[in-house]
Design a protein around this motif. Structure first.
Motif, PDB file in Angstrom:
ATOM      1  N   VAL A 282       1.886  11.863   1.220  1.00  9.36           N
ATOM      2  CA  VAL A 282       0.877  12.857   1.561  1.00  9.36           C
ATOM      3  C   VAL A 282       0.202  13.272   0.258  1.00  9.36           C
ATOM      4  N   PRO A 283      -1.077  12.928   0.080  1.00  9.41           N
ATOM      5  CA  PRO A 283      -1.897  12.078   0.940  1.00  9.41           C
ATOM      6  C   PRO A 283      -1.492  10.604   0.792  1.00  9.41           C
ATOM      7  N   PRO A 284      -1.823   9.785   1.775  1.00  9.96           N
ATOM      8  CA  PRO A 284      -1.465   8.370   1.703  1.00  9.96           C
ATOM      9  C   PRO A 284      -2.114   7.704   0.480  1.00  9.96           C
ATOM     10  N   ARG A 285      -1.424   6.728  -0.057  1.00 11.82           N
ATOM     11  CA  ARG A 285      -1.920   6.022  -1.240  1.00 11.82           C
ATOM     12  C   ARG A 285      -1.941   4.527  -0.919  1.00 11.82           C
ATOM     13  N   VAL A 286      -3.057   3.878  -1.245  1.00 15.22           N
ATOM     14  CA  VAL A 286      -3.212   2.435  -1.040  1.00 15.22           C
ATOM     15  C   VAL A 286      -3.560   1.823  -2.389  1.00 15.22           C
ATOM     16  N   GLU A 287      -2.870   0.733  -2.714  1.00 16.78           N
ATOM     17  CA  GLU A 287      -3.125   0.028  -3.964  1.00 16.78           C
ATOM     18  C   GLU A 287      -3.427  -1.436  -3.664  1.00 16.78           C
ATOM     19  N   TYR A 288      -4.237  -2.019  -4.527  1.00 15.07           N
ATOM     20  CA  TYR A 288      -4.611  -3.414  -4.396  1.00 15.07           C
ATOM     21  C   TYR A 288      -4.218  -4.143  -5.676  1.00 15.07           C
ATOM     22  N   GLU A 289      -3.754  -5.376  -5.496  1.00 14.29           N
ATOM     23  CA  GLU A 289      -3.451  -6.211  -6.656  1.00 14.29           C
ATOM     24  C   GLU A 289      -3.777  -7.651  -6.322  1.00 14.29           C
ATOM     25  N   ILE A 290      -4.010  -8.424  -7.346  1.00 19.55           N
ATOM     26  CA  ILE A 290      -4.302  -9.836  -7.142  1.00 19.55           C
ATOM     27  C   ILE A 290      -3.002 -10.556  -6.806  1.00 19.55           C
ATOM     28  N   SER A 291      -3.057 -11.471  -5.852  1.00 21.54           N
ATOM     29  CA  SER A 291      -1.869 -12.218  -5.442  1.00 21.54           C
ATOM     30  C   SER A 291      -1.658 -13.416  -6.373  1.00 21.54           C
ATOM     31  N   GLU A 292      -0.542 -14.104  -6.180  1.00 17.52           N
ATOM     32  CA  GLU A 292      -0.306 -15.338  -6.945  1.00 17.52           C
ATOM     33  C   GLU A 292      -1.401 -16.352  -6.663  1.00 17.52           C
ATOM     34  N   LEU A 293      -1.810 -16.441  -5.400  1.00 21.41           N
ATOM     35  CA  LEU A 293      -2.895 -17.349  -5.043  1.00 21.41           C
ATOM     36  C   LEU A 293      -4.181 -16.961  -5.773  1.00 21.41           C
TER      37      LEU A 293
ATOM     38  N   HIS B 271      -7.416  -8.868 -11.855  1.00 28.16           N
ATOM     39  CA  HIS B 271      -6.704  -9.728 -12.802  1.00 28.16           C
ATOM     40  C   HIS B 271      -6.626  -9.063 -14.179  1.00 28.16           C
ATOM     41  N   THR B 272      -7.715  -8.449 -14.591  1.00 26.88           N
ATOM     42  CA  THR B 272      -7.802  -7.853 -15.937  1.00 26.88           C
ATOM     43  C   THR B 272      -7.044  -6.533 -16.040  1.00 26.88           C
ATOM     44  N   TYR B 273      -7.160  -5.668 -15.033  1.00 23.50           N
ATOM     45  CA  TYR B 273      -6.603  -4.318 -15.112  1.00 23.50           C
ATOM     46  C   TYR B 273      -5.342  -4.110 -14.275  1.00 23.50           C
TER      47      TYR B 273
ATOM     48  N   LEU C 194      -5.836 -13.661  -1.268  1.00 25.28           N
ATOM     49  CA  LEU C 194      -6.135 -13.542  -2.697  1.00 25.28           C
ATOM     50  C   LEU C 194      -5.797 -12.165  -3.252  1.00 25.28           C
ATOM     51  N   VAL C 195      -5.674 -11.175  -2.368  1.00 23.63           N
ATOM     52  CA  VAL C 195      -5.376  -9.794  -2.759  1.00 23.63           C
ATOM     53  C   VAL C 195      -4.242  -9.274  -1.883  1.00 23.63           C
ATOM     54  N   ILE C 196      -3.392  -8.474  -2.488  1.00 21.23           N
ATOM     55  CA  ILE C 196      -2.296  -7.817  -1.764  1.00 21.23           C
ATOM     56  C   ILE C 196      -2.618  -6.336  -1.663  1.00 21.23           C
ATOM     57  N   ARG C 197      -2.551  -5.811  -0.453  1.00 23.77           N
ATOM     58  CA  ARG C 197      -2.769  -4.379  -0.197  1.00 23.77           C
ATOM     59  C   ARG C 197      -1.408  -3.760   0.069  1.00 23.77           C
ATOM     60  N   THR C 198      -1.109  -2.684  -0.677  1.00 21.37           N
ATOM     61  CA  THR C 198       0.152  -1.977  -0.479  1.00 21.37           C
ATOM     62  C   THR C 198      -0.151  -0.547  -0.057  1.00 21.37           C
ATOM     63  N   TYR C 199       0.378  -0.190   1.122  1.00 23.66           N
ATOM     64  CA  TYR C 199       0.202   1.157   1.655  1.00 23.66           C
ATOM     65  C   TYR C 199       1.459   1.963   1.362  1.00 23.66           C
ATOM     66  N   HIS C 200       1.267   3.126   0.748  1.00 24.51           N
ATOM     67  CA  HIS C 200       2.379   4.035   0.443  1.00 24.51           C
ATOM     68  C   HIS C 200       2.254   5.249   1.365  1.00 24.51           C
ATOM     69  N   PRO C 201       3.194   5.416   2.315  1.00 30.19           N
ATOM     70  CA  PRO C 201       3.102   6.526   3.282  1.00 30.19           C
ATOM     71  C   PRO C 201       3.511   7.861   2.648  1.00 30.19           C
TER      72      PRO C 201
ATOM     73  N   ARG D  42      -4.314 -15.279  -8.601  1.00 29.62           N
ATOM     74  CA  ARG D  42      -4.082 -15.560 -10.027  1.00 29.62           C
ATOM     75  C   ARG D  42      -4.250 -17.043 -10.350  1.00 29.62           C
ATOM     76  N   SER D  43      -4.014 -17.889  -9.360  1.00 31.82           N
ATOM     77  CA  SER D  43      -4.159 -19.330  -9.605  1.00 31.82           C
ATOM     78  C   SER D  43      -5.616 -19.711  -9.900  1.00 31.82           C
ATOM     79  N   LEU D  44      -6.545 -18.804  -9.641  1.00 30.10           N
ATOM     80  CA  LEU D  44      -7.956 -19.049  -9.953  1.00 30.10           C
ATOM     81  C   LEU D  44      -8.287 -18.773 -11.417  1.00 30.10           C
ATOM     82  N   ALA D  45      -7.364 -18.190 -12.174  1.00 31.11           N
ATOM     83  CA  ALA D  45      -7.622 -17.833 -13.575  1.00 31.11           C
ATOM     84  C   ALA D  45      -8.121 -19.020 -14.405  1.00 31.11           C
ATOM     85  N   PRO D  46      -7.518 -20.216 -14.306  1.00 32.81           N
ATOM     86  CA  PRO D  46      -8.052 -21.332 -15.098  1.00 32.81           C
ATOM     87  C   PRO D  46      -9.488 -21.691 -14.719  1.00 32.81           C
ATOM     88  N   LEU D  47      -9.804 -21.597 -13.432  1.00 38.53           N
ATOM     89  CA  LEU D  47     -11.175 -21.862 -12.997  1.00 38.53           C
ATOM     90  C   LEU D  47     -12.128 -20.855 -13.620  1.00 38.53           C
TER      91      LEU D  47
END
Length: 131
Positions: A85-96, A42-44, A76-83, A98-103
């Motif tokens: 060389v070398p393969p790259r995988v990124e993670y990001e917080i999903s809308e769901l 969420h922060t970065y 809660l997290v989205i994983r994106t695979y980029h095919p 992000r909905s925890l931010a007020p909590l």
């Protein structure tokens, strides 16, 4: 809490979920490493595995992998695979996620307001000869 209408009385104390209807949420959101991972994403923003590991220094690669898989499964997290060389995988917080931010903001405020009181209570308890 007296007068707090947000708390409800369970119909039966024998069913754990009826006794505490937020237990499944606590299990999902407050597992040992879930909060630091979600907070970091969420922060970065979007990050690769190594970036997450550098920011959450105490977590092992195995546990980070397990938690990320569970968070992806929970939506809660989205994983994106980029095919590439070398393969790259990124993670990001999903809308769901992000909905925890007020909590989390509310819990941060509670911590700021009340952790000194908790520490004071602990010191009093620990120095009381009756304990």
């Amino acid at each position: 809490m007296a007068g707090d209408t947000t708390w409800t009385t369970p119909s039966t104390a024998t069913d754990p979920e009826a006794a505490c209807p937020i237990a499944p949420v606590v299990d999902i959101v407050f597992s040992r490493w879930t909060t630091p991972i979600l907070w970091t994403l969420h922060t970065y923003g979007r990050q690769r595995f190594v970036e997450l590991q550098r920011r959450i220094t105490a977590i092992t690669p195995k546990v980070l992998t397990q938690r990320l898989r569970q968070l992806e499964r929970d939506g809660l997290v989205i994983r994106t695979y980029h095919p590439e060389v070398p393969p790259r995988v990124e993670y990001e917080i999903s809308e769901l996620g992000r909905s925890l931010a007020p909590l989390f903001a509310h819990l941060t405020q509670w911590a700021s307001d009340n952790l000194p009181k908790v520490e004071q209570a602990r010191r009093a308890y620990d120095t009381d000869p009756a304990h």
